[in-house]
Design a protein around this motif. Structure first.
Motif, PDB file in Angstrom:
ATOM      1  N   UNK A   1       0.776  -1.035   0.020  1.00 26.60           N
ATOM      2  CA  UNK A   1      -0.023  -0.017  -0.007  1.00 26.60           C
ATOM      3  C   UNK A   1       0.794   1.205  -0.064  1.00 26.60           C
ATOM      4  N   UNK A   2       1.990   1.156  -0.355  1.00 24.25           N
ATOM      5  CA  UNK A   2       2.812   2.201  -0.391  1.00 24.25           C
ATOM      6  C   UNK A   2       3.179   3.011   1.026  1.00 24.25           C
ATOM      7  N   UNK A   3       3.202   2.373   1.933  1.00 25.39           N
ATOM      8  CA  UNK A   3       3.415   3.005   3.381  1.00 25.39           C
ATOM      9  C   UNK A   3       4.772   3.008   3.802  1.00 25.39           C
ATOM     10  N   UNK A   4       5.236   4.172   4.254  1.00 29.60           N
ATOM     11  CA  UNK A   4       6.671   4.241   4.633  1.00 29.60           C
ATOM     12  C   UNK A   4       6.787   3.525   6.165  1.00 29.60           C
ATOM     13  N   UNK A   5       7.868   2.561   6.356  1.00 26.16           N
ATOM     14  CA  UNK A   5       7.867   1.902   7.344  1.00 26.16           C
ATOM     15  C   UNK A   5       9.567   1.978   7.845  1.00 26.16           C
ATOM     16  N   UNK A   6       9.681   2.158   9.191  1.00 32.61           N
ATOM     17  CA  UNK A   6      10.772   1.943   9.697  1.00 32.61           C
ATOM     18  C   UNK A   6      10.833   0.776  10.584  1.00 32.61           C
ATOM     19  N   UNK A   7      11.973   0.108  10.749  1.00 27.87           N
ATOM     20  CA  UNK A   7      12.328  -0.714  11.610  1.00 27.87           C
ATOM     21  C   UNK A   7      13.492  -0.517  12.572  1.00 27.87           C
TER      22      UNK A   7
ATOM     23  N   UNK B   1      -4.537  -8.716   4.865  1.00 28.73           N
ATOM     24  CA  UNK B   1      -3.780  -8.338   3.852  1.00 28.73           C
ATOM     25  C   UNK B   1      -4.167  -8.905   2.470  1.00 28.73           C
ATOM     26  N   UNK B   2      -4.451 -10.265   2.571  1.00 29.74           N
ATOM     27  CA  UNK B   2      -4.831 -11.104   1.431  1.00 29.74           C
ATOM     28  C   UNK B   2      -6.109 -10.542   0.790  1.00 29.74           C
TER      29      UNK B   2
ATOM     30  N   UNK C   1      -3.781  -6.794  -0.944  1.00 30.63           N
ATOM     31  CA  UNK C   1      -3.397  -7.761  -1.928  1.00 30.63           C
ATOM     32  C   UNK C   1      -4.455  -8.022  -2.639  1.00 30.63           C
ATOM     33  N   UNK C   2      -5.677  -7.570  -2.592  1.00 42.30           N
ATOM     34  CA  UNK C   2      -6.775  -8.055  -3.355  1.00 42.30           C
ATOM     35  C   UNK C   2      -6.599  -8.038  -4.982  1.00 42.30           C
ATOM     36  N   UNK C   3      -7.006  -9.106  -5.879  1.00 39.34           N
ATOM     37  CA  UNK C   3      -6.707  -8.900  -7.218  1.00 39.34           C
ATOM     38  C   UNK C   3      -8.198  -8.893  -7.891  1.00 39.34           C
ATOM     39  N   UNK C   4      -8.347  -8.396  -9.033  1.00 32.74           N
ATOM     40  CA  UNK C   4      -9.547  -8.384  -9.879  1.00 32.74           C
ATOM     41  C   UNK C   4      -9.004  -8.639 -11.281  1.00 32.74           C
TER      42      UNK C   4
ATOM     43  N   UNK D   1      -3.541  -6.145  -9.864  1.00 34.06           N
ATOM     44  CA  UNK D   1      -3.577  -5.864  -8.252  1.00 34.06           C
ATOM     45  C   UNK D   1      -5.007  -4.781  -7.806  1.00 34.06           C
ATOM     46  N   UNK D   2      -5.764  -4.960  -7.068  1.00 35.62           N
ATOM     47  CA  UNK D   2      -6.769  -3.857  -6.792  1.00 35.62           C
ATOM     48  C   UNK D   2      -6.931  -3.731  -5.369  1.00 35.62           C
ATOM     49  N   UNK D   3      -6.131  -3.326  -4.627  1.00 41.39           N
ATOM     50  CA  UNK D   3      -6.328  -3.193  -3.254  1.00 41.39           C
ATOM     51  C   UNK D   3      -7.607  -2.390  -2.828  1.00 41.39           C
ATOM     52  N   UNK D   4      -8.270  -2.750  -1.872  1.00 41.78           N
ATOM     53  CA  UNK D   4      -9.405  -2.199  -1.472  1.00 41.78           C
ATOM     54  C   UNK D   4      -9.535  -1.811  -0.040  1.00 41.78           C
ATOM     55  N   UNK D   5     -10.257  -1.009   0.128  1.00 38.91           N
ATOM     56  CA  UNK D   5     -10.386  -0.304   1.757  1.00 38.91           C
ATOM     57  C   UNK D   5     -11.067  -1.343   2.563  1.00 38.91           C
ATOM     58  N   UNK D   6     -10.711  -1.421   3.962  1.00 42.78           N
ATOM     59  CA  UNK D   6     -11.442  -2.306   4.900  1.00 42.78           C
ATOM     60  C   UNK D   6     -12.798  -2.328   5.008  1.00 42.78           C
ATOM     61  N   UNK D   7     -13.487  -3.429   4.912  1.00 42.89           N
ATOM     62  CA  UNK D   7     -15.030  -3.394   5.158  1.00 42.89           C
ATOM     63  C   UNK D   7     -15.445  -4.559   6.068  1.00 42.89           C
ATOM     64  N   UNK D   8     -16.253  -4.399   6.929  1.00 42.05           N
ATOM     65  CA  UNK D   8     -16.320  -5.647   7.834  1.00 42.05           C
ATOM     66  C   UNK D   8     -17.270  -6.599   7.034  1.00 42.05           C
ATOM     67  N   UNK D   9     -18.134  -5.986   6.123  1.00 43.06           N
ATOM     68  CA  UNK D   9     -18.843  -7.045   5.390  1.00 43.06           C
ATOM     69  C   UNK D   9     -18.343  -7.809   4.343  1.00 43.06           C
TER      70      UNK D   9
END
Lengths: 324, 200
Positions: free
Chosen positions: A92-98, A243-244, A248-251, A260-268
């Motif tokens: 998701x192109x999120x900057x990460x530090x370790x 994540x899957x 990492x959703x694909x359509x 790749x077709x990332x989507x936002x979180x949804x409880x449904x």
């Protein structure tokens, strides 16, 4: 002679413990060799971490800090969650530090980054930075200094580059930007982040802990001092699923090729989604979920042993009472 | 033979050596245990030298000429006198300094571990969760009040506290079982997957 008088339950009570080890081993080996699809229910503490990290998508002024506070002894539980979170960030192109503060965590941190990076074109210094190992003795000063300026607190990354020269640090100053710390530990190490980063600077803190430590951390979830928590292999399996299903959703495109077709979180969506283990090609991306299958069978075996043991105990107690 | 194959063989040998203890104590187990301790220390010492001594002691003093660093460096070295009978008292100075650092965390710890926890336990009792938190907190606190004998109505109330604690211990123990099984799963995944290549 005495053996002949023993009934089944009494025999079970006198059973050599090595047979129990053997049964538990088989209960784990068989589900690992013959994997089955079980539904992974995602709990709220896991959802909260996912949503928080996901809210940083594509932003240069936000970053996640992953703190590795464990050695190889707890790798089975913590490594899958580390890989899952890193994958989420890279996808998701999120900057990460370790960062890590114990020597034994250093190779695990490097290994997690290496494993998660596979298949992504991410670059150190641009998409992520490994701060490397810092001595435990200066853990608190680093935590406090990060509240003012991360580049001063850490100064150099693991490759010896000055942080101020790295593109990733352009819009990142302190906890206002690096607004989520996830501590992976088999100990109470996350409490120091709560004490120094959360209480003093209001940073969001989350925990990725071994199952042994999970119960101890619920009180901090209830008070909101922990944004979320991944508890043991179960927490890792939940995060892998999120994540899957979302990052990492694909359509299929118009030609039917999966894209790749990332989507936002949804409880449904999460409620109605069932992912087959066989559909996930990389074993490292489903380690926790396969492990949880074995865990389920092992738990059933343990429950059966506890029930048998208790029945045996009460039968022999009644026998003794009759004799007396 | 690639490095990965050799390292997997070595890891599998040591894993099986450790597991052999489940049958009974044996030289393989003892050997694996000793090697683990040796390797851990062997790995930690150069890493600490490289990532602690060099950047925090050697470089500031000998390269950047920041001689003030000599004070904490020498104070820290006094720890070594723990091994001396006559000069052991010198090690108390760095210990005292460390205790002072711990003291720095007291106000923040009070905030995180006491005040915020108390505030969250004082919620309006308007649903089942807060009602359970209220009953649990009060009855457990009463259980740990030892100036009154746990008898009669008071004893029954403290018994409820025991039930709450038992549920807590049960949850902890359940999680512990899960953790131990997870560790076993991790090792078996390694043996079957990485070493034998039987997992897909």
């Amino acid at each position: 002679m005495a053996d002949k008088k023993m009934n089944f339950f009494e025999k079970m009570q006198a059973l050599d413990r090595r047979y129990i080890y053997l049964v538990v081993a088989l209960a784990i080996i068989i589900p690992l060799l013959v994997p089955f699809n079980s539904r992974t229910y995602v709990t709220e503490p896991t959802e909260n971490i996912y949503k928080k990290i996901d809210s940083f998508t594509g932003r240069n002024d936000r970053a996640v800090l992953l703190c590795f506070d464990h050695d190889a002894s707890t790798m089975a539980e913590l490594f899958p969650m580390e890989v899952a979170i890193l994958r989420h960030c890279f996808e998701r192109d999120i900057q990460v530090f370790t960062i890590c503060f114990i020597p034994a965590a250093k190779p695990l941190m490097d290994y997690a980054l290496q494993t998660a990076k596979e298949g992504y074109e991410v670059q150190s210094g641009i998409d992520y930075v490994n701060f490397g190992y810092r001595p435990w003795a200066i853990r608190i000063p680093i935590m406090l200094k990060m509240g003012d300026d991360i580049s001063e607190a850490v100064e150099y990354d693991d490759e010896g580059r000055k942080l101020t020269n790295l593109p990733i640090m352009k819009e990142i100053m302190n906890y206002n930007e690096m607004n989520l710390i996830v501590d992976f530990a088999g100990s109470a190490a996350v409490l120091s982040w709560i004490t120094y980063a959360r209480a003093k600077f209001g940073a969001n803190v989350a925990a990725g802990v071994t199952a042994v430590m999970a119960a101890d951390n619920y009180i901090y979830l209830q008070t909101g001092q922990l944004t979320g928590m991944l508890g043991g292999l179960k927490g890792a399996a939940e995060y892998e699923k999120l994540v899957d299903v979302f990052a990492c959703h694909m359509e299929p495109d118009e030609n039917g090729v999966m894209q790749p077709a990332p989507r936002d979180f949804s409880k449904e969506i999460i409620k109605n989604t069932w992912i087959k283990m066989s559909d996930i090609k990389n074993r490292m991306h489903k380690t926790a979920r396969i492990g949880m299958n074995a865990q389920t069978v092992a738990h059933l075996m343990i429950i059966v042993f506890i029930i048998l043991g208790n029945i045996g105990y009460f039968i022999s107690k009644r026998k003794k009472d009759k004799v007396n | 033979m690639s490095f990965e194959v050799i390292s997997n063989f070595i890891a599998a040998f040591f894993t099986l050596s450790i597991f052999s203890f489940l049958y009974k104590d044996n030289p393989f187990y003892k050997f694996a245990e000793a090697v683990f301790i040796g390797v851990s220390m062997g790995y930690a010492i150069p890493l600490i030298y490289q990532d602690t001594f060099i950047p925090f002691v050697y470089r500031p003093i000998f390269v950047e000429y920041k001689f003030l660093i000599l004070i904490p460096a020498l104070t820290g070295s006094l720890y070594i006198f723990r091994f001396s009978k006559n000069l052991g008292w010198l090690s108390r100075y760095p210990i005292a300094f460390s205790m002072g650092i711990v003291g720095m965390g007291v106000p923040l710890s009070m905030h995180s571990y006491v005040l915020v926890q108390m505030r969250s336990a004082m919620l309006p009792v308007d649903n089942i969760n807060t009602a359970l938190i209220f009953i649990g907190t009060v009855t457990i606190l009463l259980y740990f009040f030892f100036s009154k004998e746990h008898k009669g109505v008071y004893g029954k109330v403290t018994n409820i506290g025991i039930w709450f604690m038992m549920v807590g211990f049960g949850a902890s123990f359940g999680y512990t079982v899960m953790a131990r099984i997870s560790l076993l799963i991790g090792r078996i995944q390694f043996l079957l997957g990485d070493w034998l290549g039987l997992m897909k």
